[in-house]
Design a protein around this motif. Structure first.
Motif, PDB file in Angstrom:
ATOM      1  N   ALA A  43       0.659  -1.019   0.083  1.00 41.24           N
ATOM      2  CA  ALA A  43       0.125  -0.124  -0.020  1.00 41.24           C
ATOM      3  C   ALA A  43       0.948   1.297   0.052  1.00 41.24           C
ATOM      4  O   ALA A  43       0.380   2.176  -0.638  1.00 41.24           O
ATOM      5  N   GLN A  44       2.049   1.151   0.646  1.00 38.75           N
ATOM      6  CA  GLN A  44       2.796   2.363   0.716  1.00 38.75           C
ATOM      7  C   GLN A  44       3.940   2.450  -0.620  1.00 38.75           C
ATOM      8  O   GLN A  44       3.942   3.496  -0.937  1.00 38.75           O
ATOM      9  N   ILE A  45       4.309   1.366  -1.024  1.00 42.29           N
ATOM     10  CA  ILE A  45       5.280   1.465  -2.137  1.00 42.29           C
ATOM     11  C   ILE A  45       4.747   1.334  -3.360  1.00 42.29           C
ATOM     12  O   ILE A  45       5.017   2.005  -4.402  1.00 42.29           O
ATOM     13  N   LEU A  46       3.498   0.371  -3.515  1.00 40.10           N
ATOM     14  CA  LEU A  46       3.012   0.177  -4.707  1.00 40.10           C
ATOM     15  C   LEU A  46       1.405   0.503  -4.900  1.00 40.10           C
ATOM     16  O   LEU A  46       0.746  -0.532  -4.926  1.00 40.10           O
ATOM     17  N   PRO A  47       1.169   1.669  -4.401  1.00 43.15           N
ATOM     18  CA  PRO A  47      -0.342   1.918  -4.417  1.00 43.15           C
ATOM     19  C   PRO A  47      -1.230   1.908  -5.667  1.00 43.15           C
ATOM     20  O   PRO A  47      -0.458   1.682  -6.694  1.00 43.15           O
ATOM     21  N   PRO A  48      -2.428   2.007  -5.673  1.00 44.43           N
ATOM     22  CA  PRO A  48      -2.929   1.901  -7.033  1.00 44.43           C
ATOM     23  C   PRO A  48      -2.721   2.814  -7.916  1.00 44.43           C
ATOM     24  O   PRO A  48      -2.189   3.930  -7.597  1.00 44.43           O
ATOM     25  N   LEU A  49      -2.391   2.269  -9.123  1.00 43.80           N
ATOM     26  CA  LEU A  49      -1.758   3.276 -10.361  1.00 43.80           C
ATOM     27  C   LEU A  49      -2.768   4.121 -10.840  1.00 43.80           C
ATOM     28  O   LEU A  49      -3.923   3.900 -11.101  1.00 43.80           O
ATOM     29  N   ARG A  50      -2.185   5.521 -10.784  1.00 48.38           N
ATOM     30  CA  ARG A  50      -3.141   6.289 -11.288  1.00 48.38           C
ATOM     31  C   ARG A  50      -2.381   7.457 -12.196  1.00 48.38           C
ATOM     32  O   ARG A  50      -2.993   7.715 -13.192  1.00 48.38           O
ATOM     33  N   GLU A  51      -1.040   7.517 -12.201  1.00 53.34           N
ATOM     34  CA  GLU A  51      -0.272   8.341 -13.172  1.00 53.34           C
ATOM     35  C   GLU A  51       0.107   7.471 -13.913  1.00 53.34           C
ATOM     36  O   GLU A  51       1.350   6.916 -13.781  1.00 53.34           O
ATOM     37  N   LEU A  52      -0.076   7.379 -15.233  1.00 53.09           N
ATOM     38  CA  LEU A  52       0.409   6.339 -16.193  1.00 53.09           C
ATOM     39  C   LEU A  52       0.960   7.113 -17.411  1.00 53.09           C
ATOM     40  O   LEU A  52       1.395   6.383 -18.437  1.00 53.09           O
ATOM     41  N   HIS A  53       0.880   8.411 -17.492  1.00 53.62           N
ATOM     42  CA  HIS A  53       1.618   8.993 -18.452  1.00 53.62           C
ATOM     43  C   HIS A  53       2.968   9.266 -18.211  1.00 53.62           C
ATOM     44  O   HIS A  53       3.777  10.003 -18.952  1.00 53.62           O
ATOM     45  N   GLN A  54       3.346   8.868 -17.040  1.00 56.60           N
ATOM     46  CA  GLN A  54       4.935   9.069 -16.563  1.00 56.60           C
ATOM     47  C   GLN A  54       5.586   7.733 -16.245  1.00 56.60           C
ATOM     48  O   GLN A  54       4.745   6.911 -15.523  1.00 56.60           O
ATOM     49  N   ARG A  55       6.757   7.648 -16.588  1.00 55.36           N
ATOM     50  CA  ARG A  55       7.471   6.421 -16.654  1.00 55.36           C
ATOM     51  C   ARG A  55       7.624   5.782 -15.079  1.00 55.36           C
ATOM     52  O   ARG A  55       7.551   6.925 -14.277  1.00 55.36           O
ATOM     53  N   PRO A  56       7.532   4.556 -14.720  1.00 61.28           N
ATOM     54  CA  PRO A  56       7.516   4.247 -13.523  1.00 61.28           C
ATOM     55  C   PRO A  56       8.868   4.859 -12.661  1.00 61.28           C
ATOM     56  O   PRO A  56       9.125   5.135 -11.316  1.00 61.28           O
ATOM     57  N   GLU A  57       9.883   4.951 -13.359  1.00 58.82           N
ATOM     58  CA  GLU A  57      11.190   5.478 -12.652  1.00 58.82           C
ATOM     59  C   GLU A  57      11.397   6.970 -12.520  1.00 58.82           C
ATOM     60  O   GLU A  57      12.202   7.531 -12.002  1.00 58.82           O
ATOM     61  N   VAL A  58      10.300   7.782 -13.074  1.00 56.65           N
ATOM     62  CA  VAL A  58      10.448   9.065 -13.037  1.00 56.65           C
ATOM     63  C   VAL A  58       9.355   9.491 -11.984  1.00 56.65           C
ATOM     64  O   VAL A  58       8.295   9.331 -11.962  1.00 56.65           O
ATOM     65  N   GLY A  59       9.847  10.431 -10.985  1.00 56.84           N
ATOM     66  CA  GLY A  59       9.015  10.889  -9.798  1.00 56.84           C
ATOM     67  C   GLY A  59       9.805  11.015  -8.700  1.00 56.84           C
ATOM     68  O   GLY A  59      11.003  10.460  -8.435  1.00 56.84           O
ATOM     69  N   THR A  60       8.914  11.266  -7.524  1.00 53.69           N
ATOM     70  CA  THR A  60       9.562  11.281  -6.225  1.00 53.69           C
ATOM     71  C   THR A  60       8.709  10.320  -5.180  1.00 53.69           C
ATOM     72  O   THR A  60       9.076  10.313  -4.057  1.00 53.69           O
ATOM     73  N   THR A  61       8.060   9.321  -5.725  1.00 53.72           N
ATOM     74  CA  THR A  61       7.380   8.551  -4.773  1.00 53.72           C
ATOM     75  C   THR A  61       8.257   7.416  -4.538  1.00 53.72           C
ATOM     76  O   THR A  61       9.298   7.034  -5.237  1.00 53.72           O
ATOM     77  N   MET A  62       7.849   6.596  -3.547  1.00 57.89           N
ATOM     78  CA  MET A  62       8.511   5.298  -2.913  1.00 57.89           C
ATOM     79  C   MET A  62       8.638   4.474  -4.513  1.00 57.89           C
ATOM     80  O   MET A  62       9.940   3.979  -4.710  1.00 57.89           O
ATOM     81  N   ARG A  63       7.789   4.200  -4.976  1.00 56.12           N
ATOM     82  CA  ARG A  63       7.747   3.408  -6.299  1.00 56.12           C
ATOM     83  C   ARG A  63       8.684   3.770  -7.368  1.00 56.12           C
ATOM     84  O   ARG A  63       9.619   3.101  -7.714  1.00 56.12           O
ATOM     85  N   ASN A  64       8.728   5.091  -7.424  1.00 51.69           N
ATOM     86  CA  ASN A  64       9.738   5.846  -8.460  1.00 51.69           C
ATOM     87  C   ASN A  64      11.207   5.558  -8.048  1.00 51.69           C
ATOM     88  O   ASN A  64      11.989   5.024  -8.894  1.00 51.69           O
ATOM     89  N   LYS A  65      11.474   5.765  -6.904  1.00 47.51           N
ATOM     90  CA  LYS A  65      12.625   5.561  -6.132  1.00 47.51           C
ATOM     91  C   LYS A  65      13.410   4.147  -6.543  1.00 47.51           C
ATOM     92  O   LYS A  65      14.406   3.899  -6.827  1.00 47.51           O
ATOM     93  N   ILE A  66      12.500   3.230  -5.923  1.00 45.48           N
ATOM     94  CA  ILE A  66      12.946   1.950  -5.964  1.00 45.48           C
ATOM     95  C   ILE A  66      12.898   1.377  -7.580  1.00 45.48           C
ATOM     96  O   ILE A  66      13.622   0.634  -7.664  1.00 45.48           O
ATOM     97  N   CYS A  67      12.175   1.932  -8.339  1.00 47.89           N
ATOM     98  CA  CYS A  67      12.096   1.591  -9.799  1.00 47.89           C
ATOM     99  C   CYS A  67      13.504   1.972 -10.267  1.00 47.89           C
ATOM    100  O   CYS A  67      14.254   1.146 -10.984  1.00 47.89           O
ATOM    101  N   ARG A  68      13.991   3.025  -9.893  1.00 48.09           N
ATOM    102  CA  ARG A  68      15.285   3.492 -10.247  1.00 48.09           C
ATOM    103  C   ARG A  68      16.665   2.560  -9.776  1.00 48.09           C
ATOM    104  O   ARG A  68      17.527   2.517 -10.631  1.00 48.09           O
ATOM    105  N   LEU A  69      16.329   1.906  -8.835  1.00 49.14           N
ATOM    106  CA  LEU A  69      17.270   1.162  -8.309  1.00 49.14           C
ATOM    107  C   LEU A  69      17.518  -0.172  -9.189  1.00 49.14           C
ATOM    108  O   LEU A  69      18.492  -0.856  -9.226  1.00 49.14           O
TER     109      LEU A  69
END
Length: 301
Positions: A117-143
């Motif tokens: 729920a904290q790292i992979l919440p329901p998908l809402r922003e689909l026009h931006q790549r998963p690794e782009v952004g400041t959420t936990m999901r974005n940051k871990i995808c960059r790893l």
């Protein structure tokens, strides 16, 4: 039994230390200690919510239990991922906490649901790549594309655990391109980049209205909605297209003969293996397709 009780007691001590707002140094040592705790030790990170309502300040209620200790570790991870000045966290800063959260998620279902729920919440922003952004999901995808292999593997292991060991669901959240290296090393690489069908894509937690509206337009390679680009072959005759195709064939043949390029196909072990020629490459694809299509993707908790 004695060893089991030792790990249970160790888990209790670690939880008590984490919820007392320790320094980062103490948190790091406690997390390092938790990497050796067995399954029954991780269960001690979960405690019931006080019935009288007098919960401690550190309490983090979730599904009727207190996950304050897990929340502290998650916050510690987020801090390490947000190092000031854009510096890259080192292996010893990230791998222990990623490993601990992974094992805790696999051992205790409620911890997995909380972390998802904290790292992979329901998908809402689909026009931006998963690794782009400041959420936990974005940051871990960059790893997942980190040059530090141990960090990449630890990040992939955590996301895979949150997705209940389902590679297709992992790709849904990360994009195939980001996860390809981890999938290959784990023997989970599909051929070609998987396309999530309505039958395969039954992750009800992420099927928001926003996701459902653009699902058919999502590029599984990037994990985002396809960007419309002009057709480079628009206005070309069939002869011109054929000429370009032959040039491509000759170019690839030259690369193959000189050893600069070597085709691979995914074998029965789910890992890429070199093939001798294009025909063998085609045979491997056809051989693996039925097996891939038979796999389901249920996400019931």
């Amino acid at each position: 039994m004695s060893e089991e009780m030792d790990f249970v007691n160790l888990g209790q001590v670690c939880r008590e230390m984490l919820v007392k707002k320790p320094s980062d140094e103490v948190k790091r040592h406690v997390i390092n200690l938790l990497t050796v705790v067995k399954n029954f030790g991780y269960s001690q990170l979960v405690v019931p919510i006080a019935e009288d309502g007098n919960s401690p300040e550190s309490a983090v209620p979730f599904e009727g239990v207190d996950l304050g200790a897990v929340a502290v570790m998650l916050h510690f991870l987020e801090e390490k991922l947000s190092i000031a000045g854009g510096g890259k966290p080192t292996d010893d800063q990230l791998s222990p906490v990623l490993c601990t959260l992974t094992e805790a998620a696999k051992a205790v279902p409620v911890i997995r649901r909380f972390l998802k729920a904290q790292i992979l919440p329901p998908l809402r922003e689909l026009h931006q790549r998963p690794e782009v952004g400041t959420t936990m999901r974005n940051k871990i995808c960059r790893l997942l594309t980190s040059t530090q292999i141990s960090v990449r593997d630890s990040a992939g292991d955590l996301l895979f655990a949150l997705c209940k060991g389902n590679a297709k669901r992992l790709i849904k959240y990360t994009g195939y391109g980001n996860a390809a290296g981890w999938l290959a090393d784990r023997g989970l690489m599909g051929l070609p980049a998987p396309v999530l069908t309505a039958e395969d894509d039954s992750d009800t937690n992420s099927d928001t209205e926003e996701y459902s509206a653009v699902k058919s337009d999502i590029d599984p390679m990037t994990g985002a909605v396809r960007v419309e680009r002009p057709d480079p072959m628009a206005g070309m005759s069939d002869e011109q297209k054929e000429h370009l195709a032959m040039e491509l064939v000759h170019g690839m043949d030259k690369l193959l003969r000189t050893g600069q390029f070597k085709p691979v196909a995914v074998g029965a072990d789910g890992r890429p293996h070199s093939v001798e020629n294009v025909m063998q490459f085609r045979e491997e694809i056809l051989k693996n397709q039925p097996e891939r299509q038979s796999k389901s993707d249920s996400d019931s908790d």
